[in-house]
Design a protein around this motif. Sequence first.
Motif, PDB file in Angstrom:
ATOM      1  N   THR A 148     -13.838  10.976  38.078  1.00  0.00           N
ATOM      2  CA  THR A 148     -12.416  10.640  38.137  1.00  0.00           C
ATOM      3  C   THR A 148     -11.714  11.076  36.853  1.00  0.00           C
ATOM      4  OG1 THR A 148     -12.851   8.747  39.583  1.00  0.00           O
ATOM      5  CG2 THR A 148     -10.746   8.793  38.413  1.00  0.00           C
ATOM      6  N   HIS A 149     -10.824  12.050  36.991  1.00  0.00           N
ATOM      7  CA  HIS A 149     -10.048  12.540  35.851  1.00  0.00           C
ATOM      8  C   HIS A 149      -8.773  11.717  35.713  1.00  0.00           C
ATOM      9  CE1 HIS A 149      -7.020  15.123  33.853  1.00  0.00           C
ATOM     10  NE2 HIS A 149      -8.036  15.410  33.056  1.00  0.00           N
ATOM     11  N   ARG A 150      -8.484  11.260  34.494  1.00  0.00           N
ATOM     12  CA  ARG A 150      -7.318  10.418  34.243  1.00  0.00           C
ATOM     13  C   ARG A 150      -6.341  11.119  33.298  1.00  0.00           C
ATOM     14  NH1 ARG A 150     -10.046   4.789  32.413  1.00  0.00           N
ATOM     15  NH2 ARG A 150     -10.702   6.184  30.722  1.00  0.00           N
ATOM     16  N   GLU A 151      -5.060  10.979  33.614  1.00  0.00           N
ATOM     17  CA  GLU A 151      -3.990  11.488  32.760  1.00  0.00           C
ATOM     18  C   GLU A 151      -3.002  10.355  32.515  1.00  0.00           C
ATOM     19  OE1 GLU A 151      -0.377  14.706  33.147  1.00  0.00           O
ATOM     20  OE2 GLU A 151      -2.351  15.253  33.938  1.00  0.00           O
ATOM     21  N   TYR A 152      -2.699  10.091  31.249  1.00  0.00           N
ATOM     22  CA  TYR A 152      -1.882   8.930  30.878  1.00  0.00           C
ATOM     23  C   TYR A 152      -0.823   9.355  29.866  1.00  0.00           C
ATOM     24  CZ  TYR A 152      -0.712   4.443  28.667  1.00  0.00           C
ATOM     25  OH  TYR A 152      -0.048   3.347  28.150  1.00  0.00           O
TER      26      TYR A 152
END
Length: 360
Positions: free
Chosen positions: A193-197
């Motif tokens: 799971t790739h996360r961008e914040y």
Amino acid sequence: MGGAFSAVSDDATGAYYNPGALVFGADDSMISISNSTNFQRSNYQNDLSGDLENDIYGWGYLVSYAGYFKRNGDFIFGFSYAIDNAVDERQTQTFATDYTASVIGQDVYYKYGPSLSYQANKHLGLGATLYLDQREYSKKSTYYRPYQSSGDRGESYDTDVWGSELGAIVKLGALVDLEKVAIALVVSKSIGTHREYHQVITTKDASLNRLVRSSSSSNDVADAASQLTLGFAWFASPYLLFSMDIDQFQLETTTKESVTNLSAGVEYYLTPAYVLRLGTFTNKDNNIAPDSDSSLVSKVDMAGATLGLAISSGDSIISAGVAVSSGTGTGQTDPFSSSEIQDINKSAYQFFLGVTLAKD
């Protein structure tokens, strides 16, 4: 049924609850469509730097689902789509002290992908679902506190947060059907799971008439989470069914912890066409409880009950019902004193409607 479906989900919703149960459904094809609307209220006691009550309301959708499946011999194959968690959060509140708070946010989880189920023998079904798992969220919060003393110009705190997550979930399921008793085992695991914040904070100090802005962003891969579900069903008579699920959610990080939830339900046939469903469940929060070192964190464990009615006619079933839950916990929500801990009372009301069509 309280959500205890892993041992009884033999319609198209089995792709989500237990893909091993799909083979015990229709002989030819089946389709399921369902939608649920959720209203929730969070009440923070002694919040916002004073003896005040802070209410945050939200609308949401839980397990809104559509799926279609077709049998070919001992196999069933199909595709499903689910929004299993969505919250539309709103708050506009002015307190007696002229302290104002405004929150607008949205957080939606999507899952979609194929499922395959195989009937190994008369009593055993095995299946797998591969979901693309997507999350999109955004939240804008504005807080203003008026002057507290002579020469004090008041202060404000604005945050804009947005981001996304994209990965996959593998769900493996098995169902043993012994006519009077059914036993289910489901294992789910997230993958890559790739996360961008992104976050932008704008503040105005009480003693200065100017704005200060800061921003931050991050990109990373989330720790893998897994879930183990053990389900049981007992067909006490042709008119009475009991079911129970035990769900173990496994994730250990600096902000998350593993939790275990229980659900149980009973289904009773009032007539051959009308079915009454009752259930109870727990919904524990896997956030780690806030402490003096944390900031703007909350943890609320909830429990609730469900009531539903299903009507069957030929190859179709229509079901409707309600779920009510409540809980208490602790949290931090005041940006001017972000480590201060408040008591939280939370309640939620859910309304759901579903349709299943099967062709034998």
